[in-house]
Design an enzyme around this catalytic site. Structure first.
Site, PDB file in Angstrom:
ATOM      1  CB  SER A 100      -0.793  -0.066   1.428  1.00 14.70           C
ATOM      2  OG  SER A 100      -1.536   1.218   1.536  1.00 14.70           O
ATOM      3  NE  ARG A 144     -18.046 -10.288 -46.674  1.00 11.40           N
ATOM      4  CZ  ARG A 144     -17.271  -9.963 -47.830  1.00 11.40           C
ATOM      5  NH1 ARG A 144     -16.627  -8.817 -47.701  1.00 11.40           N
ATOM      6  NH2 ARG A 144     -16.957 -10.683 -48.960  1.00 11.40           N
TER       7      ARG A 144
END
Length: 454
Positions: free
Chosen positions: A276, A315
């Protein structure tokens, strides 16, 4: 492929490299090379032209950032790449350049390239997954007789075997590995159909070219082009998503068991790992954090694949492109989660003594069901349940061990005192004995899981 600093924080350099722009462009050029050589072998284009095209299929020859920029206006990364390939070949032989990309289309190039880099990604996933599975199998085998609290709805429930718990972590991973292997066989296939999937330009020689290109790239030969048939491909992505879900479950359990108040398991320590910036005492479960972050994001990637399956006619417009953008993120996240948990599990710290203290701190309440079942054999289930509800409330209120509370109640009851063996009662409060059922189940399952490891 460039990723943001916060994405790279949740993954590995190896998997980023697999989907890097240069890797994808090279995979596209591998397709063009294989296509030219296959067409030459079938007599569709001259062999000299095919050899020249093949020599120009090297990503280092091309300005990839410029190609990427041009693709935004072209609508496809393949269009500027093929244009540059043709121009490059034309500098040596204009006639040969006419034969590059013959009878193919942009989606053939891009889908096949995506299949090729995905195959590399799956190798990375499988290798890391195998290591994680092996670590968990070893932990499960070593802790079959280790008592630990089983928790339901986030509350202590009973005592179980830690090895049984680890077996529950590893089994879904073994299944995921097998399902990925099987689905990859279906999904890793060549895409080659031409403009509308019919191989029209190559005529009757089209199927033979498909066979040759598939063989050259070591990909499965498709039954037909799958330009808008995305089912097998999407299933592969969903299997990756399910794997990540299972990794998230492990990370959730591990992070809860690593909380300071619980402290039964802990990730490995090391300089700079899990610290930390403000609190020197902190020992953050950073591997769990990575896996949980990935598991929180992957469902959206998987949902995007499903949402974009409805690709129009022959497509898709926008949906195929959306799928392409989501695809790498799924694998990039998955490998990040796998690598993080493999590191954590490989160096996992197990505090057996703390597990026993956590069990003891509950004053025997987690053995209440076993005692209820034993009493029910004498006085019936309803009466035994009512009796134990009252006795457990007493233990909760006073902190007096449930074993002593039950023993006192039995001694005070003439019927129970004659029929209940207090030495048998003691075994019902034995944490080691409580592991036996789970351990037995795990002992039967573990050899099967180890045998299935690929």
């Amino acid at each position: 492929m460039s990723v943001s600093i916060f994405d790279s924080f949740l993954t590995t350099t190896e998997i980023i490299r697999v989907f890097d722009d240069a890797a994808v462009i090279q995979a596209m050029l591998q397709f063009e090379k294989a296509l030219a050589l296959a067409q030459a072998a079938e007599g569709i284009i001259p062999k000299d032209a095919a050899q020249l095209i093949a020599r120009h299929c090297d990503a280092q020859r091309y300005d990839i950032p410029t190609i990427v920029t041009a693709s935004r206006r072209a609508g496809s990364i393949a269009i500027p790449l093929v244009k540059d390939l043709i121009n490059s070949v034309a500098m040596e032989d204009k006639e040969a350049a006419r034969h590059a990309h013959w009878g193919s289309t942009s989606q053939d190039v891009i889908d096949t390239a995506t299949v090729l880099v995905t195959r590399d990604a799956l190798v990375l996933l499988n290798t890391t997954l195998s290591r994680l599975i092996k670590h968990l199998l070893t932990l499960a085998e070593n802790h079959l007789d280790t008592p630990v609290l089983a928790r339901t709805l986030m509350q202590p429930a009973q005592v179980t075997s830690l090895g049984f718990k680890f077996t529950g972590w590893v089994a879904p991973l073994v299944r995921a590995q097998e399902r990925l292997r099987v689905q990859a066989q279906h999904a890793l296939q060549l895409q080659l159909g031409g403009a509308v999937g019919t191989l029209a330009v190559m005529g009757e020689k089209g199927p033979a070219v498909v066979r040759r290109v598939a063989a050259e790239l070591n990909l499965a030969e498709p039954q037909s082009s799958w330009q808008t048939q995305r089912d097998e491909w999407v299933r592969l992505g969903l299997e990756v998503a399910v794997l990540v879900g299972s990794l998230g479950k492990i990370a959730k359990d591990l992070s809860l068991m690593a909380q300071g108040e619980i402290a039964e398991l802990a990730e490995p320590t090391g300089k700079g790992r899990g610290g930390s910036s403000a609190m020197p005492h902190k020992r953050n479960p950073v591997s769990c954090m990575t896996a949980l972050a990935v598991a929180g994001r992957v469902p959206q990637h998987a949902a995007a694949l499903l949402a974009n399956m409805g690709q129009e006619h022959e497509r898709g417009l926008g949906n195929w492109q959306a799928e392409l953008a989501e695809w790498p993120r799924l694998f990039i996240g998955a490998h990040g989660a796998l690598a993080a948990l493999t590191e954590a599990i490989g160096g996992l710290q197990v505090d057996n003594a703390r597990m026993l203290r956590n069990i003891d701190a509950l004053h025997g309440l987690v053995f209440a069901e076993a005692v209820t079942i034993y009493l029910a054999s004498v006085i019936g289930r309803p009466q035994a349940h009512q009796m134990m509800e009252e006795l457990t409330r007493h233990t909760i209120a006073t902190g007096e061990p449930l074993r002593d509370v039950v023993a006192s109640a039995i001694k005070a009851d003439p019927v129970l005192h004659k029929k209940i063996d207090l030495s048998t009662l003691d075994t019902l409060f034995d944490a080691a004995a409580a592991t036996e059922c789970g351990a037995a189940l795990a002992r039967r399952q573990l050899p099967q899981l180890r045998a299935a490891l690929t």
